[in-house]
Design a protein around this motif. Structure first.
Motif, mmCIF file in Angstrom:
data_model
loop_
_atom_site.group_PDB
_atom_site.id
_atom_site.type_symbol
_atom_site.label_atom_id
_atom_site.label_comp_id
_atom_site.label_asym_id
_atom_site.label_seq_id
_atom_site.Cartn_x
_atom_site.Cartn_y
_atom_site.Cartn_z
ATOM 1 N N MET A 1 36.443 8.056 71.866
ATOM 2 C CA MET A 1 37.790 7.475 70.701
ATOM 3 C C MET A 1 38.417 9.072 71.021
ATOM 4 S SD MET A 1 35.581 7.274 67.018
ATOM 5 C CE MET A 1 36.775 8.007 65.557
ATOM 6 N N HIS A 2 37.862 10.100 71.911
ATOM 7 C CA HIS A 2 39.251 11.623 72.139
ATOM 8 C C HIS A 2 39.295 11.274 73.503
ATOM 9 C CE1 HIS A 2 34.626 11.953 73.991
ATOM 10 N NE2 HIS A 2 34.819 13.275 73.803
ATOM 11 N N GLU A 3 38.961 10.889 74.205
ATOM 12 C CA GLU A 3 39.893 9.848 75.433
ATOM 13 C C GLU A 3 41.128 9.936 75.489
ATOM 14 O OE1 GLU A 3 37.204 8.439 74.213
ATOM 15 O OE2 GLU A 3 35.484 8.518 75.361
ATOM 16 N N LEU A 4 41.772 9.262 74.164
ATOM 17 C CA LEU A 4 43.266 10.035 74.743
ATOM 18 C C LEU A 4 44.006 11.263 74.669
ATOM 19 C CD1 LEU A 4 46.006 8.674 74.475
ATOM 20 C CD2 LEU A 4 45.744 8.548 72.124
ATOM 21 N N SER A 5 42.682 12.087 73.810
ATOM 22 C CA SER A 5 43.408 13.588 73.733
ATOM 23 C C SER A 5 42.885 14.142 74.651
ATOM 24 C CB SER A 5 42.495 14.425 72.815
ATOM 25 O OG SER A 5 42.052 14.404 71.471
ATOM 26 N N LEU A 6 41.969 13.734 75.489
ATOM 27 C CA LEU A 6 41.532 14.115 77.005
ATOM 28 C C LEU A 6 42.732 13.735 77.631
ATOM 29 C CD1 LEU A 6 37.870 13.383 77.530
ATOM 30 C CD2 LEU A 6 39.345 15.151 76.739
ATOM 31 N N CYS A 7 43.402 12.747 78.067
ATOM 32 C CA CYS A 7 44.692 12.697 78.526
ATOM 33 C C CYS A 7 46.011 13.219 78.497
ATOM 34 C CB CYS A 7 45.004 11.063 79.048
ATOM 35 S SG CYS A 7 43.623 9.740 79.504
ATOM 36 N N GLU A 8 45.813 13.040 77.670
ATOM 37 C CA GLU A 8 47.016 13.813 76.246
ATOM 38 C C GLU A 8 46.939 15.362 77.349
ATOM 39 O OE1 GLU A 8 47.440 13.729 72.606
ATOM 40 O OE2 GLU A 8 48.054 12.095 72.869
ATOM 41 N N SER A 9 45.530 16.242 77.782
ATOM 42 C CA SER A 9 46.065 17.583 77.856
ATOM 43 C C SER A 9 45.890 17.277 79.691
ATOM 44 C CB SER A 9 43.534 18.151 77.996
ATOM 45 O OG SER A 9 43.305 17.765 76.267
ATOM 46 N N LEU A 10 45.070 16.195 80.375
ATOM 47 C CA LEU A 10 44.900 15.738 81.463
ATOM 48 C C LEU A 10 47.053 15.919 81.489
ATOM 49 C CD1 LEU A 10 44.022 14.888 84.625
ATOM 50 C CD2 LEU A 10 44.197 12.820 83.563
ATOM 51 N N LEU A 11 47.837 15.127 80.766
ATOM 52 C CA LEU A 11 48.861 14.958 81.395
ATOM 53 C C LEU A 11 49.905 17.006 81.089
ATOM 54 C CD1 LEU A 11 52.104 13.475 81.602
ATOM 55 C CD2 LEU A 11 51.644 13.045 79.187
ATOM 56 N N GLN A 12 49.189 17.746 79.899
ATOM 57 C CA GLN A 12 49.461 18.549 80.166
ATOM 58 C C GLN A 12 49.601 20.294 81.572
ATOM 59 O OE1 GLN A 12 48.404 20.405 76.823
ATOM 60 N NE2 GLN A 12 49.063 19.349 75.443
ATOM 61 N N ILE A 13 48.594 19.684 82.174
ATOM 62 C CA ILE A 13 48.025 20.285 83.355
ATOM 63 C C ILE A 13 48.932 20.059 84.610
ATOM 64 C CG2 ILE A 13 45.794 20.468 85.161
ATOM 65 C CD1 ILE A 13 43.895 20.370 82.220
ATOM 66 N N MET A 14 49.127 18.296 84.190
ATOM 67 C CA MET A 14 49.663 18.063 86.078
ATOM 68 C C MET A 14 51.136 18.389 85.358
ATOM 69 S SD MET A 14 48.701 14.196 86.060
ATOM 70 C CE MET A 14 48.631 13.532 84.541
ATOM 71 N N GLU A 15 52.198 18.218 84.353
ATOM 72 C CA GLU A 15 53.496 19.384 83.933
ATOM 73 C C GLU A 15 53.092 20.400 84.436
ATOM 74 O OE1 GLU A 15 53.703 18.195 80.342
ATOM 75 O OE2 GLU A 15 54.873 15.687 80.458
ATOM 76 N N ARG A 16 52.315 21.334 84.354
ATOM 77 C CA ARG A 16 52.379 22.618 84.487
ATOM 78 C C ARG A 16 52.099 22.389 85.495
ATOM 79 N NH1 ARG A 16 48.667 26.747 80.558
ATOM 80 N NH2 ARG A 16 47.436 25.511 82.074
ATOM 81 N N SER A 17 51.526 21.789 86.204
ATOM 82 C CA SER A 17 51.251 21.880 87.973
ATOM 83 C C SER A 17 52.712 21.799 88.508
ATOM 84 C CB SER A 17 49.936 21.307 88.314
ATOM 85 O OG SER A 17 50.487 21.055 89.446
ATOM 86 N N ALA A 18 53.798 20.775 88.219
ATOM 87 C CA ALA A 18 54.615 20.394 89.115
ATOM 88 C C ALA A 18 55.541 20.987 89.178
ATOM 89 C CB ALA A 18 55.314 18.727 87.452
ATOM 90 N N VAL A 19 55.327 22.574 87.144
ATOM 91 C CA VAL A 19 56.637 23.536 87.536
ATOM 92 C C VAL A 19 56.006 24.125 88.340
ATOM 93 C CG1 VAL A 19 57.712 25.381 86.628
ATOM 94 C CG2 VAL A 19 57.314 22.964 85.329
ATOM 95 N N GLU A 20 55.048 24.587 88.766
ATOM 96 C CA GLU A 20 54.672 26.064 89.688
ATOM 97 C C GLU A 20 54.853 24.930 91.163
ATOM 98 O OE1 GLU A 20 51.006 27.267 86.783
ATOM 99 O OE2 GLU A 20 50.697 26.071 88.312
ATOM 100 N N GLN A 21 54.247 24.086 91.320
ATOM 101 C CA GLN A 21 53.908 23.656 92.476
ATOM 102 C C GLN A 21 55.388 22.856 93.304
ATOM 103 O OE1 GLN A 21 51.149 23.511 94.837
ATOM 104 N NE2 GLN A 21 49.623 24.432 93.260
ATOM 105 N N GLY A 22 56.090 22.050 92.409
ATOM 106 C CA GLY A 22 57.346 21.490 93.054
ATOM 107 C C GLY A 22 57.761 19.753 93.080
ATOM 108 N N TYR A 23 57.219 19.659 92.167
ATOM 109 C CA TYR A 23 57.177 18.082 92.350
ATOM 110 C C TYR A 23 57.711 17.456 90.874
ATOM 111 C CZ TYR A 23 52.599 18.238 90.544
ATOM 112 O OH TYR A 23 51.186 18.357 89.674
#
Lengths: 113, 258
Positions: A1-23
């Motif tokens: 039931m909370h898997e969607l929130s987990l995926c939203e957190s996952l997306l935030q981590i990826m977005e932050r990493s994309a800025v830091e790592q340049g992809y």
């Protein structure tokens, strides 16, 4: 039931990493999900597709590494496999178990470009 | 171009070096691997840690009340507020998917309350609670209750910065709930077995229920309560006082204030 929130957190981590790592695009994601993490893998796949739509990870492959539950039996003084938190020790039948593994949900690695 | 093993052009920015790579060399040309190694809930955990710092600096003792819908959580909370408002500064954060009915009921006791509507969300998270704190501004040294969304599944995973999760289970529910929803009973430090005034009308096996709860969490404390008759409520208040005192021990300003 909370898997969607987990995926939203996952997306935030990826977005932050994309800025830091340049992809700008994520092509594949590796997750480690423990059997005791309270996460439904199928719901996670569904949530991932929904959460990443229109994002840098749209259409990315999701690789889920499922890890078994593991506990320390105080009576047997050894590690035993468990499927749920309320499992009895498969060796002695006791309930003095301390979960030692399989409760994690981690993002391990990304394939990006 | 694996950033893990550093085997491509010099873009490697990763400390860990793992040669047991399950998919090494698998990536298509032009792409690279980025090691993340982060808990999926890392972001929530950062917000929760900030809330916990906020509480600790101000000596606020925060409890996260969790249960299924209909366990009598709000009624139990209202009785608690009425009985303790002469003794402590109190505050309430109410989580529900819709409406501010519960916060309205709480405010009738005179205790400040703020409602968070989660909309489609099935749980409160550290971020939303952080914003609620900005509006509610709970007093120094106060007892703060967070009434989570009625749900025994999702709130287990989301740390809000509380000192303890308290799970409320009523005897009108199945006695096997602790093993049906083990994550929540595992995450809680205290179980309030509520509505015990109804036991004579039910086939609820108390001992079995408590045994199940201890099976998923050998450290869980259990107090049997009835918010209607008041039975067991004194024990719950005693637990609140004791846990608050433990949390305040060593606090530079508030320790020893009782």
């Amino acid at each position: 039931m909370h898997e969607l929130s987990l995926c939203e957190s996952l997306l935030q981590i990826m977005e932050r990493s994309a800025v830091e790592q340049g992809y700008s695009r994520v092509k594949r994601v590796w997750l480690e999900i423990g059997a005791l993490a309270g996460v439904e893998v199928e719901a996670m796949r569904f949530g991932f597709d929904v959460a990443t739509r229109g994002s840098l990870a749209e259409g990315a492959g999701l690789e889920i590494i499922e890890l078994p539950g593991e506990a320390w039996c105080m009576a047997c003084a050894k590690k035993v496999p468990v499927r749920q938190r309320y499992d009895e020790c498969p060796a002695c039948g006791g309930c003095q178990l301390q979960v030692t593994g399989g409760d994690q949900m981690r993002i391990k690695e990304l394939e990006v470009e | 171009m694996c950033t893990v093993c550093g085997c491509g052009e010099g873009e490697a920015r990763i400390e860990a070096h793992d040669h047991h790579h399950h998919h090494h060399g698998d990536e298509s040309p032009g792409s690279r691997l980025v090691r993340i190694e982060q808990d999926i809930l890392a972001k929530n955990n950062e917000y929760a840690a900030a809330n916990r710092r906020h509480f600790s600096e101000r000596g606020i003792h925060c409890l996260n009340l969790v249960s299924s819908p209909g366990s009598g959580k709000t009624a139990l909370l209202i009785r608690t507020l009425n009985d303790l408002k002469g003794e402590f500064a109190l505050g309430v954060i109410e989580g529900d998917q819709q409406t501010s009915l519960d916060a309205d009921r709480i405010r009738e006791t005179g205790v400040p309350a703020i409602q968070i509507n989660t909309g489609k969300g099935c749980h409160l998270d550290g971020h939303r609670v952080g914003h609620a704190l900005e509006s509610l501004k709970p007093e120094r040294g106060s007892l703060l209750f967070i009434e989570n969304v009625g749900n025994l599944v999702c709130p287990a995973a989301f740390d809000l910065g509380e000192a303890h999760k308290v799970v409320i289970l009523s005897v009108t529910e199945g006695e096997d709930k602790p093993i049906k929803y083990p994550d929540m009973f595992h995450a809680a430090d205290l179980m309030l077995l509520n509505k015990i005034d109804l036991l004579p009308h039910l086939d609820f096996d108390r001992e079995r229920c408590i045994d199940y709860a201890r099976r998923v969490n050998p450290r869980i404390k259990v107090i049997q309560t009835s918010a209607r008759t008041g039975e067991g409520m004194a024990d719950w208040y005693q637990w609140l006082r004791a846990s608050r005192q433990m949390a305040l021990a060593g606090h530079p300003v508030l320790a020893g204030e009782g």
